[in-house]
Design an enzyme around this catalytic site. Structure first.
Site, PDB file in Angstrom:
ATOM      1  CB  THR A 193      -0.550  -0.074   1.198  1.00 15.49           C
ATOM      2  OG1 THR A 193       0.019  -0.172   2.410  1.00 15.49           O
ATOM      3  CG2 THR A 193      -1.997  -0.768   1.226  1.00 15.49           C
ATOM      4  CE  LYS A 194       3.298   1.488   4.346  1.00 14.47           C
ATOM      5  NZ  LYS A 194       4.535   1.400   5.493  1.00 14.47           N
TER       6      LYS A 194
END
Ligand SMILES: *Cc1c(COP(=O)(O)O)cnc(C)c1O
Length: 368
Positions: free
Chosen positions: A185-186
């Site tokens: 999710t970064k």
């Protein structure tokens, strides 16, 4: 009919054909552990941090933990960290044998307040670990001189802030170490992965030893080390994503500008002078009933998240033995914990998605 449309999730990691092809190419090559792809990824990533040394590892948490292990804490050594962060920040200090000391955040940026840090310094303090939370750089222009004045080391938690900068200096180029995460999710990912950046060649060598059982040459172990190596499959995916990071960052920033202009009735995320915010999260403050606000967004198909629902100092491992919190005074941390709400901001949002977010937030703000 909005209820029948697919929800806009809070995050949407990209695993596209390019990433799949890169992974397959490495798998077919048979060279899958730390090898040429990792070396190339380290070289290419260093361009983000003014040519600093880069050491790839298997997660952002490992990046933090190795950087702190390399500082060789003595029992009782304290590291000043924000409580308003992901637990990994303080966990890494504990895992490396240090004592996390929590300092409060600034009301506007959600990042460590340099005045609170100054007040938290004791004779046992050895390091400060600012987090560039949500992709907004911490106040490094004040924290670095403060650290220097007290002989403290600075390790940056840049897990959420790839390509963020302050007054033109990229995050990861301030402290002895900058620690990045490549969790899905970064702002970019390698499935799982992390990178340590450092301007100190000796420190980089120590990190490389610690990453690989203390070996530079096989079976010639120099120190006690761990296995925190990145695989070549992960590195190949990370290289593809790194190539897209610039464009994705611009999309995140453009999406944020779009929302800034149109949201009403909520506090949009402020940006400090000289800061390049890369919007890992686009975080608004909601006064009033946040859960009702979230539910109203969800009804309109808009996902959201509260990062983080509990500040670290109130998580079980950080409580006193009798279950009470430590002696911390963290009013802004407590307030932010109750008010923050992160909206979808990722680069694959369409204008239609953005308009739907605006409509949903503005309607929920009126109802609140
Ligand atoms: C994600 C994150 C980490 C940990 O990174 P992992 O790759 O998940 O281990 C550390 N600190 C912060 C602030 C993060 O958001």
């Amino acid at each position: 009919m909005t209820g029948s449309q697919p929800a806009i999730p809070p995050a949407r990691p990209v695993i596209g054909e390019d990433e799949i092809e890169a992974a397959v190419r490495v798998l077919r090559s048979g060279m899958v552990v730390q090898g040429p792809e990792v070396a190339a990824f380290e070289r290419e990533f260093s361009e983000l941090v003014e040519g600093r040394h880069c050491v790839a590892v298997n997660s952002g948490t490992s990046a933090l933990q190795l950087s702190l292990l390399a500082l060789d804490f003595k029992p009782g050594d304290e590291v000043i960290v924000p409580s308003f962060s992901f637990a990994a920040t303080a966990n890494a200090v504990r895992l490396a044998g240090g004592v996390p000391v929590f300092a409060d955040i600034e009301a506007d940026t959600f990042n460590l307040d340099p005045d609170a840090v100054a007040a938290a310094i004791t004779p046992r303090t050895v390091a400060i670990m600012p987090v560039h939370l949500y992709g907004h750089p911490a106040a490094m222009d004040r924290l670095m001189p403060l650290a220097e004045a007290h002989g403290l080391t600075v390790v940056e938690d840049a897990a959420q802030a790839h390509a963020a900068a302050l007054n033109g200096t990229p995050v990861g180029a301030f402290g002895i170490a900058g620690c990045f995460s490549f969790y899905p999710t970064k702002n970019m990912h390698s499935l799982e992965g992390g990178m340590i950046t450092t301007g100190d060649a000796e420190f980089a060598r120590k990190l490389r030893l610690l990453r690989n059982q203390g070996m530079e040459k096989q079976y010639q172990n120099e120190i006690v080390g761990a296995n925190m190596r990145m695989t070549d499959v992960a590195a190949a995916i990370g290289r593809v994503q790194l190539g897209k990071l610039g464009g994705w960052t611009e999309r995140r920033r453009a999406n944020a500008a779009y929302l800034d202009e149109r949201l009403t009735g909520v506090a949009v995320p402020p940006v400090a002078p000289g800061a390049k915010h890369v919007y890992h999260q686009y975080t608004i403050r909601v006064s009033g009933d946040r859960e009702a606000f979230r539910a109203a967004l969800s009804e309109r198909g808009v996902g959201s998240g509260s990062y983080y629902p509990t500040p670290i100092h109130r998580l079980k491992p950080y409580l006193n033995e009798d279950g009470t919190p430590g002696p911390w005074k963290l009013p802004e941390t407590e307030r932010a914990t109750g008010e923050v709400l992160s909206l979808p901001i990722y680069p694959t949002l369409t204008t239609e998605d953005l308009d739907r977010i605006v409509e949903a937030v503005n309607a929920a703000a009126v109802a609140a």
